[in-house]
Motif scaffolding. Sequence first.
Motif, PDB file in Angstrom:
ATOM      1  N   VAL A  98     101.603  92.563 -13.065  1.00 31.70           N
ATOM      2  CA  VAL A  98     102.006  91.918 -12.314  1.00 31.70           C
ATOM      3  C   VAL A  98     102.068  92.008 -10.795  1.00 31.70           C
ATOM      4  O   VAL A  98     101.828  91.844  -9.959  1.00 31.70           O
ATOM      5  CB  VAL A  98     103.314  91.312 -12.812  1.00 31.70           C
ATOM      6  CG1 VAL A  98     103.677  90.506 -11.454  1.00 31.70           C
ATOM      7  CG2 VAL A  98     102.998  90.291 -13.809  1.00 31.70           C
ATOM      8  N   LEU A  99     102.633  93.740 -10.632  1.00 28.10           N
ATOM      9  CA  LEU A  99     102.740  94.530  -9.527  1.00 28.10           C
ATOM     10  C   LEU A  99     101.433  94.891  -8.901  1.00 28.10           C
ATOM     11  O   LEU A  99     101.126  94.602  -8.088  1.00 28.10           O
ATOM     12  CB  LEU A  99     103.197  95.883  -9.830  1.00 28.10           C
ATOM     13  CG  LEU A  99     104.882  95.626  -9.957  1.00 28.10           C
ATOM     14  CD1 LEU A  99     104.991  97.170  -9.706  1.00 28.10           C
ATOM     15  CD2 LEU A  99     105.368  95.131  -8.418  1.00 28.10           C
ATOM     16  N   MET A 100     100.464  94.696 -10.294  1.00 31.35           N
ATOM     17  CA  MET A 100      98.906  94.920  -9.555  1.00 31.35           C
ATOM     18  C   MET A 100      98.159  94.238  -9.494  1.00 31.35           C
ATOM     19  O   MET A 100      97.493  94.004  -8.039  1.00 31.35           O
ATOM     20  CB  MET A 100      97.876  95.776 -10.795  1.00 31.35           C
ATOM     21  CG  MET A 100      98.393  97.234 -11.359  1.00 31.35           C
ATOM     22  SD  MET A 100      97.482  97.817 -12.467  1.00 31.35           S
ATOM     23  CE  MET A 100      97.851  97.414 -14.294  1.00 31.35           C
ATOM     24  N   PHE A 101      98.756  92.571  -9.646  1.00 30.93           N
ATOM     25  CA  PHE A 101      98.203  91.102  -9.811  1.00 30.93           C
ATOM     26  C   PHE A 101      98.544  91.466  -8.026  1.00 30.93           C
ATOM     27  O   PHE A 101      98.106  90.646  -7.065  1.00 30.93           O
ATOM     28  CB  PHE A 101      98.810  90.108 -10.399  1.00 30.93           C
ATOM     29  CG  PHE A 101      98.814  88.990  -9.907  1.00 30.93           C
ATOM     30  CD1 PHE A 101      97.547  88.548  -9.703  1.00 30.93           C
ATOM     31  CD2 PHE A 101      98.895  88.371  -9.555  1.00 30.93           C
ATOM     32  CE1 PHE A 101      97.075  87.281  -9.933  1.00 30.93           C
ATOM     33  CE2 PHE A 101      99.056  86.670  -9.287  1.00 30.93           C
ATOM     34  CZ  PHE A 101      97.798  86.536  -9.114  1.00 30.93           C
ATOM     35  N   ILE A 102      99.946  91.614  -8.215  1.00 23.46           N
ATOM     36  CA  ILE A 102     100.718  91.306  -6.457  1.00 23.46           C
ATOM     37  C   ILE A 102      99.735  91.678  -5.496  1.00 23.46           C
ATOM     38  O   ILE A 102      99.027  91.504  -4.237  1.00 23.46           O
ATOM     39  CB  ILE A 102     101.950  91.328  -6.156  1.00 23.46           C
ATOM     40  CG1 ILE A 102     102.847  90.453  -7.315  1.00 23.46           C
ATOM     41  CG2 ILE A 102     102.755  91.169  -4.755  1.00 23.46           C
ATOM     42  CD1 ILE A 102     104.002  90.471  -7.725  1.00 23.46           C
ATOM     43  N   GLY A 103      99.632  93.242  -5.647  1.00 23.98           N
ATOM     44  CA  GLY A 103      98.900  94.235  -4.610  1.00 23.98           C
ATOM     45  C   GLY A 103      97.410  93.537  -4.253  1.00 23.98           C
ATOM     46  O   GLY A 103      97.373  93.211  -3.242  1.00 23.98           O
ATOM     47  N   GLY A 104      96.614  93.349  -5.128  1.00 25.87           N
ATOM     48  CA  GLY A 104      95.338  92.845  -5.202  1.00 25.87           C
ATOM     49  C   GLY A 104      95.606  91.484  -4.507  1.00 25.87           C
ATOM     50  O   GLY A 104      94.358  91.853  -3.651  1.00 25.87           O
ATOM     51  N   PHE A 105      95.877  90.383  -4.275  1.00 23.30           N
ATOM     52  CA  PHE A 105      96.633  89.415  -3.763  1.00 23.30           C
ATOM     53  C   PHE A 105      96.712  89.795  -1.885  1.00 23.30           C
ATOM     54  O   PHE A 105      96.003  89.547  -1.361  1.00 23.30           O
ATOM     55  CB  PHE A 105      98.012  88.839  -4.364  1.00 23.30           C
ATOM     56  CG  PHE A 105      98.237  87.222  -3.511  1.00 23.30           C
ATOM     57  CD1 PHE A 105      96.755  85.583  -4.096  1.00 23.30           C
ATOM     58  CD2 PHE A 105      98.609  86.742  -3.142  1.00 23.30           C
ATOM     59  CE1 PHE A 105      96.523  84.941  -3.470  1.00 23.30           C
ATOM     60  CE2 PHE A 105      98.705  85.653  -2.558  1.00 23.30           C
ATOM     61  CZ  PHE A 105      97.515  84.439  -2.877  1.00 23.30           C
TER      62      PHE A 105
END
Length: 666
Positions: free
Chosen positions: A625-632
């Motif tokens: 989820v943190l990777m997803f937020i970072g990419g976003f």
Amino acid sequence: MIVELGHFALILALFVAVVQFAAPLAGLRMRDTRLMAMGDAAAPIAFLLIAGSFAALLWAHINSDFSVANVWENSHSAKPLLYKISGVWGNHEGSMLLWVLILALFGAAVWLFGQNLPLDLRSAVLSIQGLILFTFTLFIVVTSNPFVRIPNALFEGQGLNPILQDPALAIHPPLLYAGYVGFSMAFSFAIAALLLGRVDSAWARWVRPWTLAAWIFLTIGIAIGSWWAYYTLGWGGWWFWDPVENASLMPWLTGTALLHSAIVMEKRDSLKAWTILLAILTFSFSLLGTFLVRSGVLTSVHSFASDPSRGVFILVIVSLFTAGGLLLFSWRSNSLAASTAFSVVSRESSLVLNNLFLTVSCGVVFVGTLYPLALEAATGDKISVGAPFFNSTVVWIFLPLLLLLPFGIFTAWKRGDLDEAARRLIPAAVAAVLVGIASVMAGAGFKTGLALTLGAWVFAGAVWEVLWRARFAQVSFGETARRIANMRRSQWGATLGHVGLAVSVIGIAGTTAWNAEHLAVMKPGDSIDVGSYSITFKKVYDEPGPNYTAQAGDFELKSGDRVIGTITSAKKKYDAPPQSTTAAGIAVRPFADVYVVLGNEAPGGAYSIRAYYHPFVRWIWGGAVLMFIGGFLSLLDRRLRIGVGQRAGKPPLSQSPKIGPALPAE
């Protein structure tokens, strides 16, 4: 009538895809801007037609139109509305229609958001997207038509596979497909740049947001699939090295390498060959996953089709795009030399090593996944390559990658100083060593202790980079806070991406090292211990559902003498199709899950019970989820949404001597 309109729209979209492919390509060849602009017109039309076709199939499922074979085979009137909707893509034909819908959506997005691109590049990209759209739409029309009617309409359907009737499985395929299909954009940009004969930093700036969007979707799609397998299948695990799981991991690994390579190309005009090759390979691995799921060459809870003719068709598609892309790459390879040099100790070199480790690990997964299939096809011998092989190879490839990652962050571009980077990383090293010592004292083995130490090392390195850039302890607290608040979104995105990776690594290592399992035959009133908790079997009772009946069991969870709560596990029996599933009961604690599965009834009123203790398991998905937020966050950075100037002395793509007179960049 609506179903027939959906079928007609799909066939019409096939012809529009031909126009989207052929007209811009002819325009580039003839230097005719009007033909080139036809790609802009065809892309949104193709999307609207396929969206209408998909809406027609969705309408048939929601209204339980059992005169449609696809609805009869995969739906039932008693299904909840959510699963009538998700049932559209819970089968081969519907999922392929979703695939081309997302593909057409990306093509329309190029038309909508790509007006800053030079006309020739945009036209070439839309042309390649049109070719991909044509091949997959043709595949559906010829082999996988979802609108086939049953001559004598039936009153009831066969129902959807019960394990697919789950909220996570309602969103997992669309997100995963968005990742798979999204990488077609990187492929199309790569082929377009090779055709035009220009690959430079401007191209890297344009391709990055599309690649990043695909990576974001694939990351969260894989995470949701892992989470679903964990709580639905009742095996107590989160990853099983299933061939189809591996098929999604391979493009994620090369896609991650592609993202980092594109950054180097944008900033330093280097790694051109790496970036183009990774763009081709990443989409090829996405297509390979499609082949594995739909060819019938393997059996998996994820697979849809078993028709060999479909597999041959998809194999032709995979070969066409992979071989064609690689041949074009080899033809243009002489023009992909880097225009800037860098030393062995530099951020560029660290990212090259990053790419090597990621691609080698992808190669290992590729061999381990396909070798048993190739061996069986060649000799008839059957072997199994499972978790022991992958754990003993991929893990050891990732460990040096984790070790080098913080050094890359603190190393300068072009020419770095390794000693200076090491000095800056002393606080992170101290934190990692302390975590390593604590893990050894807690009983972790060598490999687990090393993984935990490296996870902490990456985490601390990423956090310390933020503090170091904000001049922590060198300026006032207010000034440090101001600097942190003013960091670019792309910087926050990179930091969260690395922190997320570290959190997932810690979760994987922790749950592997300290998980516990207890199998027992229990009667109501019996108790067992698992981990640091006590579980008491309280009662069994029947619980009706909307389209199933369930036998549920309640278990009291205690820590010492303190009652924490009740865990409920159930066995569900569906009527259509007649199949049983297991619903695990999970108690989520701050640092661990307690996981209970109610099994079959034994003589004397007893039941087989499986209980698991999974420390840090939630960190795995929390990291994703943190990777997803970072990419976003990175995707929201304004620099990724506007054009970029060319380096001095280089004409824009639209003035490339390879395609003749200048064309308007719009």
